[in-house]
Structures are given as C-alpha cells and as structure tokens.
Scaffold this motif. Structure first.
Motif, short mmCIF file in Angstrom:
data_model
loop_
_atom_site.label_atom_id
_atom_site.label_comp_id
_atom_site.label_asym_id
_atom_site.label_seq_id
_atom_site.Cartn_x
_atom_site.Cartn_y
_atom_site.Cartn_z
N PRO B 44 0.83 -1.20 0.00
CA PRO B 44 0.00 0.00 0.00
C PRO B 44 0.88 1.27 0.00
O PRO B 44 2.03 1.22 0.46
CB PRO B 44 -0.78 -0.09 1.31
N PRO B 45 0.33 2.39 -0.46
CA PRO B 45 1.12 3.62 -0.56
C PRO B 45 1.33 4.31 0.78
O PRO B 45 2.10 5.27 0.87
CB PRO B 45 0.27 4.49 -1.49
N PHE B 46 0.65 3.84 1.81
CA PHE B 46 0.78 4.43 3.15
C PHE B 46 0.40 3.35 4.15
O PHE B 46 -0.08 2.28 3.77
CB PHE B 46 -0.12 5.67 3.30
N ASN B 47 0.66 3.61 5.43
CA ASN B 47 0.20 2.68 6.45
C ASN B 47 -1.32 2.76 6.48
O ASN B 47 -1.88 3.78 6.91
CB ASN B 47 0.79 3.04 7.81
N ARG B 48 -1.96 1.72 6.04
CA ARG B 48 -3.38 1.77 5.75
C ARG B 48 -4.18 1.09 6.85
O ARG B 48 -3.86 -0.04 7.26
CB ARG B 48 -3.61 1.06 4.41
N VAL B 49 -5.21 1.77 7.34
CA VAL B 49 -6.08 1.22 8.37
C VAL B 49 -6.97 0.15 7.73
O VAL B 49 -7.52 0.37 6.65
CB VAL B 49 -6.93 2.36 8.98
N THR B 50 -7.11 -1.03 8.38
CA THR B 50 -7.89 -2.12 7.77
C THR B 50 -9.20 -2.40 8.53
O THR B 50 -9.92 -3.34 8.17
CB THR B 50 -7.07 -3.42 7.70
N MET B 51 -9.47 -1.64 9.60
CA MET B 51 -10.72 -1.81 10.33
C MET B 51 -11.25 -0.42 10.70
O MET B 51 -10.47 0.49 10.97
CB MET B 51 -10.49 -2.58 11.65
N ASP B 52 -12.58 -0.27 10.75
CA ASP B 52 -13.16 0.95 11.30
C ASP B 52 -13.05 0.88 12.82
O ASP B 52 -13.33 -0.16 13.41
CB ASP B 52 -14.65 1.05 10.93
N GLY B 53 -12.66 2.02 13.44
CA GLY B 53 -12.55 2.01 14.90
C GLY B 53 -11.81 3.26 15.38
O GLY B 53 -12.02 4.35 14.84
N ILE B 54 -10.94 3.08 16.39
CA ILE B 54 -10.15 4.22 16.85
C ILE B 54 -8.66 3.91 16.73
O ILE B 54 -8.23 2.76 16.88
CB ILE B 54 -10.49 4.60 18.32
N ALA B 55 -7.90 4.99 16.45
CA ALA B 55 -6.44 4.85 16.38
C ALA B 55 -5.84 5.49 17.61
O ALA B 55 -6.21 6.62 17.99
CB ALA B 55 -5.93 5.54 15.12
N ILE B 56 -4.95 4.76 18.26
CA ILE B 56 -4.31 5.26 19.51
C ILE B 56 -2.81 5.03 19.42
O ILE B 56 -2.30 4.39 18.49
CB ILE B 56 -4.83 4.46 20.73
N LYS B 57 -2.11 5.56 20.42
CA LYS B 57 -0.68 5.27 20.56
C LYS B 57 -0.59 4.10 21.54
O LYS B 57 -1.13 4.17 22.66
CB LYS B 57 0.03 6.52 21.11
N TYR B 58 0.09 3.01 21.17
CA TYR B 58 0.08 1.79 21.99
C TYR B 58 0.67 2.03 23.37
O TYR B 58 0.24 1.42 24.36
CB TYR B 58 0.85 0.68 21.28
N ALA B 59 1.61 2.96 23.47
CA ALA B 59 2.23 3.28 24.75
C ALA B 59 1.18 3.62 25.80
O ALA B 59 1.34 3.32 26.99
CB ALA B 59 3.23 4.42 24.59
N ALA B 60 0.06 4.23 25.37
CA ALA B 60 -1.02 4.59 26.30
C ALA B 60 -1.58 3.35 26.99
O ALA B 60 -1.84 3.35 28.20
CB ALA B 60 -2.13 5.33 25.56
#
Lengths: 400, 400
Positions: B44-60
């Motif tokens: 893919p041309p970018f890091n592509r989201v594959t599910m509808d939902g929320i994006a977070i920083k894993y460190a949280a």
C-alpha cells in the motif's frame, strides 16, 4: 454468522428470468439458447461422397468389370448425373450428391484415368464405400441443440448449418458495478498520499466481460443525499447492483443507510468465510438484487466467482456445473473458524490429477498476487490443518 | 506422412512478431502484455487502516489508559489528523492513512463511544494491529506484471491501481477464414438438395473470437481465375489464411493450384492423424502463413485447436502451456496407423482426477456431436487398444 452453504442457498433462491432476445447467430456466442435448434432437413441432406474419385454401380465389380468409361464429371454442388450402363462411371468430387444410378465410390488413388477411361488399381472395394449416407447424423426435425445450452462455437456451427440466421437467447441481466469512497481517484489521476486509484470496478467489469455481460460502472461520493439518489436510480434501472466496498461499519459508509432507507431487504450480512466475510446480499421490491462485496480486491474477486457467477449460471438456466476437485500440493494451516478460500495455481500431473499449489499472499488484499492465482481451493470450515494430498473442491476462473 | 510431432515443430518454427499497439487498459483484456507494469509508488502507498474504529498510541495502553478522548474523525481519503497527547484517539475508517502520532487501531466492536469518549471493552490489543503497512505488498518500481503475461481481470486491476490508462500489448495477427466450393450457400439461403450451407467459417470465427481475434470471412467460388486473384489479395493483406476445405485431390479444387502458382511454399501436406489427415501448411514470401484444414468440420475444429492456437500462443510470446492429462473413462479401440484425437467430455472426480469419456460419433464429420465435446484426447500412434484408466494428454477447448 451465515455459513457459506446458507449464503449460497439464499443467493440461489433469488434467480430471476430476464426474458429472451433474438440475436444474429454470430453474435450469440457465450449467450444461452432459449430455443431448440432442429435439423431443417436430414443430415447429411443427401448421400454425400466423401472422397474424390469415380462413382460406379457395385454390381459391375461383381460382374468382373475393371475398366469404366467416364460418362461425366460431377462436382460438389452440381446436379447429379446418371450413368446409363454398368460399364460407365461418373468422375465425382468430395461433397457431391451420389447419383441414384451408382452406389459406390473409388478414390483417385485407386484408379488410373486416361482419355476418359478409368482403370482400377485395386480389387479391394466394398459396396457403398466412401459415402456419408443421408440422415445418418440426424433426421429432419431432430433436435440438435436444446434450449438451455451455452452457445459455443460448435452451436454456432449447428445454427449456420440449419439456416438459423438469428438465435433466441436468454437476456443477460443489466448490471452496474458501484464503487464508493472519497479516497478513490480515477485511473488517470495521480493520487495524493492518502488516496488510491479505483481498480475493483474495472476488475469486476473485466470478469463480467468474460461472461458476456457489458456492465456499467458508477462511482458514488461519500455524501448521504447523493448516495441515496444514485442507489435509487440503480435500483430502478438495473437488475443487479454489484458493490465493492462501502458496507463496513465505517462512519462515512453511507451505503448501508441508503440501502435501508430505500427498503432493500437484507437477506444476509457476513458470511463465515475468508476472504469476503462482510459480504452483504439483499433484494429490492423492484426485483433488483444487491451483491455488496467487501472492498478488499481479493474478497471481491472471490465473492464474484463463488456467488455472483453461480447465481448468473442458475439465472440463465444453465445446468449446475459439476464441482471440480483438486489435490492440495502442500500442507496448509488456517486457524480462524471461517471457511477459507485458498489462492492456488493449478497443474495437471501425469496421473491426470489436478494439483493445487498455494500462492503466497500477504493476507490483506494484496491484489498483485491475484495475477498468479488461477482458482480458490475451498478448505472446510471445521478443520484447521490441511495436508498435502488431500482433495478439496476448487473454484476456477474461466480465463487461461 | 508427416507425424503430429513433426507437424507441430514445423508450425512452431513459423512464429511471427506482429509488433505492439497501445490499448485503453479496459480493452486490453485477453491480449498479451508487451511491457512490464511497475508500482508507481509503494503498495500500500501508506500505512493503511484495515478496520473501522479508533487509532491510539500503543504506549497509552502500556501505561494503563483504557479511556480516550475522541479528538477528531478521519475517513478514508482524508488528510491525516494527529493526536496531541496519549489520552486522545482518532476515530478512523478503513482505508484511511494512519496518522504518524498513533500506531495501533482498535475496531468498533471492541470500543464503546459516547459523548466523544471511547472506552475499551478489551485488553487483548497488539501493537500495530489492524494495519496494512506501507510497501508490504510491493515497493515503488517493483515489477507487478511482466511483459508476456496474458491480460486477465487481475492484470486489469494492477493496471488501474498503478495508473496505466493504456497498455502496450502484442498485436494480434490479421486472419482471414476462407471457405470455397460452389456447393456451399449462405446461412440465410435454402439450399437445393445437392447443396449445403456454409458453417465451418463461422465456427472458426467464433473460436478465434474467444481468443480475441476478429477474423474476416471470405468465400471463394470454384473458378480458377477468381481463386487465384482472391488468394493473392489475402496473401498481401492478411497475416494468416485459415482455409477450410478445398485442398483435396478434387478436380474442382482450384486452391492447391492457386497456392502453387502464387508460390506459397508447402511445409507439409498430410499428417498421420485422424481427424485432419489432409491438413496442408505453408508460407508465402510476404510472411503470410496458410493453414489449410480439411473441410470436415470436426477435422477443422481439431486442427484449429491443436495447431493454430498453439502457434498463436507461441507467436504472442505466451509461455508454453503445460500439458493437461486425463484418464480414459472407457476402453477404446482404433485400428488405423494414425494418431487419433478422440472426442471426449471431461469430468473431475472426488480424487481430483480428470476423467475423459468418449463422445459417440458417426466418424464422418458429424458436427452435431461437437456440441457435446469438451476436448480431444490424444491417443498414441503406436497402439490400437486403449484401456479405461490409462492417462493421455488432452486438448481442451477454452469455452465452458
């Protein structure tokens, strides 16, 4: 979740009859016959000569005659010429009508002709040889091809032979292939970093073209009013809406909402399969059907072959194709409780077995490897480990 | 007599290069690529989201955060939106670009969102989940499809994705299908008792159409001067002349004479096979090739698939197709010292084996049963008896 078997049953319960149309026979290739084709006369229509040579009355041979006067020459397409006595023959060509006064043809290779005198080289002559007798293949009014048969080149041959300049065939459904989503740009455009080009619609259109359906293509932007209006238009003007993408839970997926508002009845949503789990299928009271496939190109490709083409086959009244089986060429493991459609390449081995070798995939709609894929091997839902040598049903694409 | 193997070799020695042409990508289906297709950017041309939902920083998550403020919503096709602190998230849709300030996506099913506050239902979260990372499928400039590949629906998909609005493909040969003989009338005509309708040319044209060749059709009457003139015209204006009939020893077969006068070099005449023994093959110094098949419709059909399509495949630069093998389903005897091409129907059994069942034929060009035939099983020349269970090469038609 709906199983693959249930989904197949629900899809096949929605076959339609789109009526018939008359096409010039050469243009009917790939359509399905909606009438029987009958022999308009016996086939062959006359006792047909199958070798170039001379035609004689066999009784002459029995009476020891080996030399014949050539009375006349008769080509294919000529009116038959008769002999008057046993010592005469007709020089005759392949395709000619056998005159009633003769009954046997001796080929040029077995005869010397000089000054209109034919001398036999051979005594090995059978009465009635080198003839294709009238009506041996078919009698007048015999059915040669039946309603419900696919018009193949051989059927074109039959149609031409019996003088059918036009063939009554089943009408194909009017299909529109719909993409949606503002992230998609046209093929000629250069996408911004967060955009991609439309491609699924073109793939679907190409597969349909292989099945003689000339589908329209439509792109719907992410706007609720426009989505509703365009879906409404399609429900009124097409028999089948093939959607690719836009049916997930996404906030900007206005399509499920539009389908609901327009009273498209959901027959199932989500099938226990991979790829293609989010597959949505419904019908409208206009009669229109909605096949809404997930946006993942591999999922769209699989659902199109596994469900839509099966439905098309049934709708056109073609007999159900007997399944094709292939031997898994390599151990394979698949954990999720889903029926897995494994992308494979096929190869025939010297034992006449069809071997299915898995194509390496990245698992997330990597369409590039679809080009290497010839079929999907259907791995049973109830298991997770599949051994090389096991045999499974295979869904082939009809393009090679 | 020429053997089948020699005939095949002589035909394949005459492959040609007809150059290339550029076609709109949707029209290139069935042609052969004459250029490589490369990724115009990573796929893919970018890091592509594959599910509808929320994006977070894993460190949280690692820091025990389970509740997030929804800072913004980002659809597919939107420019990425960043979070400013670990307690924030982006509501994000399938197909969207992952913003650089986040690294993990949690699907809607695992989150409750109310008043712009997202609360996790799950603790089973993996860093980087639900993403299709940039360049995982292909890197920019990677070759995705190569020159010499057949343009399938999957290649159409590739072309669309990388923005190739036009594809460079191999040009198809210009083909004319020629019938001859005054015994033939047009399909719309009612033949006199000693006439038959033209049909072979239409069959050949239909087979070629399945291979994306739009052939012309020509009928030559039984007149030496006209025959010569028309053959001359075809040699100058076509790459391939496919003749059906008119090449026997018949007195009114003016074609062999015309071919000789026009200096078409004979490469072979007569092949040790049935059907199709009188097959004649030659070349002209214009480069034109002449495939002259016997008039028997089954012979024409066999020679077309066995020789012409093999030649076409090689001429277009497609890789030689690996042979397909099938199991003879029934004992069969064939006495003449010829390689026999048995008309068969094919069936896949549950062991993944392809079974070939002989189609009953009258043996003399009974075209009606061609409609039931799916392939020719190639029975070896050196034997006369063939047992059920034995495996032989099979020549399939690509129409089903």
């Amino acid at each position: 979740m709906t199983t693959v078997e249930e989904a197949e049953k629900l899809v096949l319960a929605q076959t339609r009859d789109y009526g018939t149309e008359s096409l010039p026979f050469g243009q009917a290739l790939g359509y399905v016959l909606a009438e029987d084709l009958k022999a308009d006369r016996d086939l062959p229509p006359f006792n047909r000569v199958t070798m170039d040579g001379i035609a004689i009355k066999y009784a002459a041979i029995e009476n020891g005659i080996q030399v014949f006067r050539v009375k006349a020459t008769q080509a294919a397409g000529d009116e038959p010429v008769q002999i008057d006595e046993a010592g005469e023959c007709i020089e005759i060509m392949t395709g000619a009508v056998l005159p009633f006064s003769v009954d046997t043809v001796i080929r040029y290779e077995d005869v010397k002709i000089s000054d209109r005198i034919a001398t036999l080289y051979t005594t090995d002559i059978k009465k009635g040889q080198n003839l294709h007798l009238q009506g041996v293949d078919k009698k007048q009014n015999d059915v040669i091809a039946t309603s419900g048969q696919l018009v193949s080149p051989a059927i074109i041959s039959v149609a031409a032979s019996v003088g059918k300049t036009h063939l009554l065939v089943k009408k194909m459904p009017r299909v529109v292939v719909i993409s949606s989503g503002d992230e998609l740009v046209d093929v000629h455009e250069t996408p911004l970093p967060y955009q991609i080009r439309k491609s699924n619609s073109y793939t679907v259109k190409a597969v349909l073209k292989l099945h003689y359906i000339d589908a329209d293509i439509l792109h719907i932007p992410d706007e609720p009013a426009v989505t509703r209006e365009q879906i409404q238009y399609c429900l009124n003007n097409y028999d089948v809406l093939l959607l690719s993408g836009g049916i997930s839970m996404g906030k900007f997926d206005y399509i499920p909402q539009a389908l609901e508002e327009l009273k498209v009845e959901k027959l199932f949503h989500k099938v226990a399969q991979r790829p293609g789990k989010p597959f949505w299928f419904g019908r409208h009271n206009t009669g229109a059907l909605v096949f809404a496939f997930p946006g993942n190109p591999v999922a769209t490709f699989m659902c199109l072959h596994r469900y839509f083409l099966l439905w098309l086959n049934a709708t056109l009244g073609l007999p159900l194709k007997p399944p094709t089986y292939a031997v898994l060429g390599k151990d394979f493991v698949f954990q999720p409780a889903l029926q897995y459609y494994l992308q494979v390449k096929l190869q025939s081995n010297e034992q006449g077995r069809l071997i299915a070798m898995p194509v390496e995939v990245n698992g997330s709609g990597d369409f590039a490897n679809l080009a290497d894929t010839e079929a999907f091997l259907q791995l049973p839902l109830e298991r997770n480990e599949f051994k090389a040598g096991e045999v499974f049903k295979v869904w082939k694409f009809n393009h090679d």
